[in-house]
Design an enzyme around this catalytic site. Structure first.
Site, PDB file in Angstrom:
ATOM      1  N   ASP A  96       0.799  -1.275   0.161  1.00 51.25           N
ATOM      2  CA  ASP A  96       0.120  -0.172   0.024  1.00 51.25           C
ATOM      3  C   ASP A  96       0.729   1.322  -0.006  1.00 51.25           C
ATOM      4  O   ASP A  96       1.235   1.863   1.162  1.00 51.25           O
ATOM      5  CB  ASP A  96      -1.085  -0.028   1.254  1.00 51.25           C
ATOM      6  CG  ASP A  96      -2.080   1.033   0.866  1.00 51.25           C
ATOM      7  OD1 ASP A  96      -2.251   1.689   0.086  1.00 51.25           O
ATOM      8  OD2 ASP A  96      -2.967   1.150   1.798  1.00 51.25           O
ATOM      9  N   GLU A 207     -12.315   8.539  11.078  1.00 46.97           N
ATOM     10  CA  GLU A 207     -12.754   8.582  12.510  1.00 46.97           C
ATOM     11  C   GLU A 207     -13.011  10.014  12.869  1.00 46.97           C
ATOM     12  O   GLU A 207     -12.411  11.204  12.556  1.00 46.97           O
ATOM     13  CB  GLU A 207     -11.595   8.306  13.468  1.00 46.97           C
ATOM     14  CG  GLU A 207     -12.020   7.185  14.418  1.00 46.97           C
ATOM     15  CD  GLU A 207     -10.672   6.700  15.221  1.00 46.97           C
ATOM     16  OE1 GLU A 207     -10.375   5.409  15.027  1.00 46.97           O
ATOM     17  OE2 GLU A 207     -10.343   7.451  16.052  1.00 46.97           O
ATOM     18  N   HIS A 235      -7.577   7.489   7.379  1.00 46.61           N
ATOM     19  CA  HIS A 235      -6.445   6.564   6.916  1.00 46.61           C
ATOM     20  C   HIS A 235      -6.476   5.900   5.995  1.00 46.61           C
ATOM     21  O   HIS A 235      -7.477   5.122   6.113  1.00 46.61           O
ATOM     22  CB  HIS A 235      -6.206   5.838   8.506  1.00 46.61           C
ATOM     23  CG  HIS A 235      -5.143   4.630   8.407  1.00 46.61           C
ATOM     24  ND1 HIS A 235      -4.960   3.502   9.005  1.00 46.61           N
ATOM     25  CD2 HIS A 235      -3.858   4.725   7.629  1.00 46.61           C
ATOM     26  CE1 HIS A 235      -4.183   2.846   8.519  1.00 46.61           C
ATOM     27  NE2 HIS A 235      -3.256   3.389   7.682  1.00 46.61           N
ATOM     28  N   HIS A 329       3.141   6.937   5.439  1.00 43.97           N
ATOM     29  CA  HIS A 329       3.718   6.147   6.241  1.00 43.97           C
ATOM     30  C   HIS A 329       4.313   4.770   5.666  1.00 43.97           C
ATOM     31  O   HIS A 329       4.856   3.790   6.261  1.00 43.97           O
ATOM     32  CB  HIS A 329       3.178   5.598   7.634  1.00 43.97           C
ATOM     33  CG  HIS A 329       1.924   5.250   7.828  1.00 43.97           C
ATOM     34  ND1 HIS A 329       0.935   5.719   8.697  1.00 43.97           N
ATOM     35  CD2 HIS A 329       1.223   4.326   7.190  1.00 43.97           C
ATOM     36  CE1 HIS A 329      -0.335   4.909   8.503  1.00 43.97           C
ATOM     37  NE2 HIS A 329      -0.080   4.345   7.507  1.00 43.97           N
ATOM     38  N   ASN A 330       4.063   4.669   4.298  1.00 41.77           N
ATOM     39  CA  ASN A 330       4.766   3.564   3.577  1.00 41.77           C
ATOM     40  C   ASN A 330       5.309   4.208   2.259  1.00 41.77           C
ATOM     41  O   ASN A 330       4.632   4.456   1.296  1.00 41.77           O
ATOM     42  CB  ASN A 330       3.572   2.611   3.003  1.00 41.77           C
ATOM     43  CG  ASN A 330       3.114   1.506   3.957  1.00 41.77           C
ATOM     44  OD1 ASN A 330       3.521   1.686   5.066  1.00 41.77           O
ATOM     45  ND2 ASN A 330       2.400   0.726   3.588  1.00 41.77           N
ATOM     46  N   PRO A 378      -2.320   6.836  14.471  1.00 46.12           N
ATOM     47  CA  PRO A 378      -3.511   6.164  14.595  1.00 46.12           C
ATOM     48  C   PRO A 378      -3.588   5.301  15.605  1.00 46.12           C
ATOM     49  O   PRO A 378      -2.597   4.327  15.350  1.00 46.12           O
ATOM     50  CB  PRO A 378      -4.024   5.917  13.418  1.00 46.12           C
ATOM     51  CG  PRO A 378      -3.009   5.521  12.443  1.00 46.12           C
ATOM     52  CD  PRO A 378      -1.782   6.645  13.083  1.00 46.12           C
ATOM     53  N   MET A 381      -9.699   1.166  16.990  1.00 44.58           N
ATOM     54  CA  MET A 381     -10.630   2.070  16.798  1.00 44.58           C
ATOM     55  C   MET A 381     -11.549   2.447  18.336  1.00 44.58           C
ATOM     56  O   MET A 381     -12.303   3.304  18.564  1.00 44.58           O
ATOM     57  CB  MET A 381     -11.737   1.434  16.042  1.00 44.58           C
ATOM     58  CG  MET A 381     -12.112   0.012  16.481  1.00 44.58           C
ATOM     59  SD  MET A 381     -13.363  -0.505  15.015  1.00 44.58           S
ATOM     60  CE  MET A 381     -13.834  -2.296  15.886  1.00 44.58           C
ATOM     61  N   HIS A 404       4.289   4.308  13.377  1.00 47.08           N
ATOM     62  CA  HIS A 404       3.037   4.911  12.695  1.00 47.08           C
ATOM     63  C   HIS A 404       1.675   4.317  13.075  1.00 47.08           C
ATOM     64  O   HIS A 404       0.744   4.677  12.416  1.00 47.08           O
ATOM     65  CB  HIS A 404       3.531   4.180  11.320  1.00 47.08           C
ATOM     66  CG  HIS A 404       2.649   2.676  11.069  1.00 47.08           C
ATOM     67  ND1 HIS A 404       3.306   1.784  11.785  1.00 47.08           N
ATOM     68  CD2 HIS A 404       1.939   2.160  10.006  1.00 47.08           C
ATOM     69  CE1 HIS A 404       2.498   0.685  11.345  1.00 47.08           C
ATOM     70  NE2 HIS A 404       1.869   0.967  10.359  1.00 47.08           N
ATOM     71  N   GLY A 407       0.075  -1.407  15.689  1.00 53.97           N
ATOM     72  CA  GLY A 407       0.589  -2.692  15.512  1.00 53.97           C
ATOM     73  C   GLY A 407      -0.438  -3.770  16.070  1.00 53.97           C
ATOM     74  O   GLY A 407      -0.659  -3.851  17.148  1.00 53.97           O
TER      75      GLY A 407
END
Lengths: 481, 138
Positions: A96, A207, A235, A329-330, A378, A381, A404, A407
């Site tokens: 991604d 969110e 996100h 972040h990728n 982030p 949830m 990021h 995890g």
């Protein structure tokens, strides 16, 4: 449990010595404290060591506290390579490409939004396509598609999605130079055609949050954040377009590994010398995918603002919704760093890691140069997300990078099994969080327990000094794919 | 014999597919993958597409073929249910996949698969049974 090969450097760092594995050119360093060390997977430690064997790696093979096992490179990994004898690897970016996060502020307060939260979540859920098999509202012709890949978020702004002022509040101005649409396969174009302006699925989300704690009043003020204020976090990434670019170039790189006789401990580390045509083609294609993602987040933000305007029947000025920042972040980027007191251009791979540039850095827009780059992390949830700032120490230790996200600790199926018979949406509602999701299983996979506690992760990067906490955000409404 | 099992790994998900020959194992790997995307009981055999790929190794062939199926779903919404393998060699596979277009009204969306990967990829024969382990990025 961590094997003996790991040596604790200090409270926030573990070291994998260069002699842990044959072929390692540098040490590995994993940012974890005692709490998160217990959650380290053996395989992810191996992956940090494997990356240390790649040609031209500079400094150390780094991993952030949200580390978990990925393909080839661990997620949460940062690796910088020399432009002269280093490599570039699609596996160091991930499927991604430019998955990232953006955060919007507003003038609204929590108590103003609470009575309308269900309607708001409903409208946003209907307006922004999400979930498996969803199609976007934007249909791109071949010419649009080319422009979008070259211009990123700037293209979206030109189409009327948002303001020019959003661009300076986006990493790389929402458009990374050097994208080349002619290197994109037909398959990637086909996958990308109907997915611009879609959220996707899995861990991607939108969110509605409120600021529940402020750690640095002055910095929060500079970012326009205040207690009990409503914020929106988005996100998502480059969707099927980026996935196809990665798939296409992994094949190219696999050939390149043979051609350039690169020895790899793991096939998924496939790469090519930075100056080879294969590497340069990947870089230009990856940049196109990065731009696709910035346009995507820009469009989604625009529709989110429209939904707020509709629900709260106010002028845009009164609502005061504006972008705070957008981070990738990728991604792999050419950046200047100081190595052994010498300035060097490096290709920095961040796979599940966020850039965290310090105050004064020339790549930051003027508005943020005095305070440093906003870093958006982030969480899951049910718990929280964080706003931090980049630091000088990150520049010295981690090529200006930090964590990021939370995890995972539970596999997706484990989570689904644990959630059996439970109504996750109702458990969330009992906690005061309204959730809508396109997929039935998504909520189970994404439940809080499936993730590390984001507060532990953020504490490590804060205590290590590679970014500093500004504010904590709590979810009120969540839209999942 | 079971057609496949779901492989549980930390961040992602995989399929362990079985077959009495390699073709069967390939077929079950694909059906297993489709079953991660949606409930196949609700998919009807309405149209067919031809998918042929070439690669320099058996692993490469499997990954490229599954990635092509993922492409046809992600770009056009096509979900397969029946897989006919028309030709299979060391470097080439020619298949016809029959199914229908995903319709969010009728079909449940489960996992969004980004790609098939080489991560812990295994294609091997154990006591007359072929087994394929393949992990997907989701």
């Amino acid at each position: 449990m961590a094997p003996d090969k790991l040596r604790r450097i200090d409270e926030t760092k573990l070291e994998i010595s260069e002699d842990y594995k044959p072929g390692m050119r540098v040490n590995g360093i994993i940012y974890v404290d005692d709490i998160l060390e217990k959650e380290l997977e053996n395989q992810s430690i191996e992956q940090v060591a494997n990356v240390a064997t790649l040609p031209g790696i500079i400094g150390a093979s780094l991993a952030m506290p949200d580390i978990h096992t990925g393909y080839g490179f661990a997620i949460g990994g940062v690796a910088a390579f020399d432009l002269k004898d280093g490599i570039i690897s699609p596996g160091g970016v991930g499927y991604d490409i430019n998955c990232g996060v953006r955060l919007l502020r507003s003038n609204l307060k929590r108590e103003e939004v609470l009575p309308r939260i269900k309607d708001l979540v409903g409208v946003i859920y209907n307006e922004i396509p999400s979930g498996v098999g969803s199609k976007g509202k934007i249909r791109l012709g071949p010419d649009d598609e080319r422009k979008l890949l070259l211009k990123g978020a700037r293209w979206a702004v030109e189409q009327g999605f948002g303001d020019v002022s959003d661009l300076e509040r986006t990493e790389s101005g929402g458009c990374i130079e050097g994208a080349d649409p002619s290197l994109i396969s037909n398959k990637a174009f086909e996958r990308g055609r109907a997915q611009q302006g879609t959220l996707g699925s899995g861990n991607h989300f939108l969110e509605i949050q409120y600021v529940d704690e402020i750690y640095d009043e002055k910095a929060a003020n500079s970012l326009g954040l205040f207690k009990d204020q409503i914020t929106v976090m988005i996100h998502t990434g480059s969707r099927g377009f980026g996935h196809q670019v990665c798939t296409d170039f992994l094949e190219v790189m696999e050939q390149a590994v043979g051609k350039y006789r690169i020895e790899l401990p793991d096939k998924e580390l496939a790469c090519a010398p930075f100056n080879s045509p294969e590497a340069q083609d990947y870089l230009a294609a990856m940049r196109a995918a990065a731009n696709y993602a910035w346009a995507n987040r820009q469009c989604i933000m625009h529709w989110t603002k429209e939904a707020f305007l509709r629900i709260f029947i106010a002028t845009p000025k009164a609502l005061g919704m504006s972008l705070i920042y957008d981070v990738a972040h990728n991604i792999a980027k050419i950046e200047e760093h100081t190595v052994n007191e010498k300035k060097m251009k490096l290709i920095v791979h961040r796979k599940g890691a966020t850039r965290a540039f310090p105050p004064g850095h020339l790549e930051l827009p003027e508005i943020y140069r005095p305070i440093g780059q906003p870093v958006l992390i982030p969480g899951d949830m049910g718990r929280a997300s964080f706003v931090l700032l980049g630091t000088e120490k990150a520049m010295k230790e981690t090529f200006g990078s930090t964590c990021h996200g939370a995890g995972r600790v539970m596999s997706r199926h484990q989570a689904i099994r644990q959630a059996k018979g439970r109504a996750i949406w109702r458990e969330m509602e009992d906690k005061g969080i309204i959730v809508r999701s396109a997929g039935r299983e998504t909520l189970a996979e994404e439940m809080s327990e499936a993730y590390k506690d984001i507060s532990n992760v953020v504490d490590v990067v804060h205590n290590a000094g590679i970014s500093k906490k500004v504010a904590r955000l709590r979810p009120l409404g969540v839209i999942k794919g | 014999m079971k057609a496949f099992d779901v492989l549980d790994i930390s961040g992602d998900v995989g399929i362990m597919a079985y077959g009495k020959n390699l073709e069967d194992a390939f077929r079950n790997a694909a059906v297993g993958m489709y079953s991660l995307i949606t409930d196949l009981d609700a998919i009807e055999e309405k149209r067919s597409i031809d998918i042929s790929v070439e690669s320099h190794s058996m692993e490469g062939l499997l990954v490229a073929w599954l990635n092509d199926l993922i492409f046809h779903f992600d770009a056009y919404g096509f979900i397969g249910k029946r897989i006919d393998i028309q030709e299979m060699g060391d470097n080439k596979i020619k298949t016809m996949v029959t199914g229908e277009d995903f319709d969010a009204e009728r079909h449940e969306g489960k996992l969004l698969i980004k790609a098939a990967t080489y991560h812990q990829l295994k294609i091997e024969k154990k006591d007359d049974i072929w087994e394929i382990d393949v992990i997907f990025d989701i």
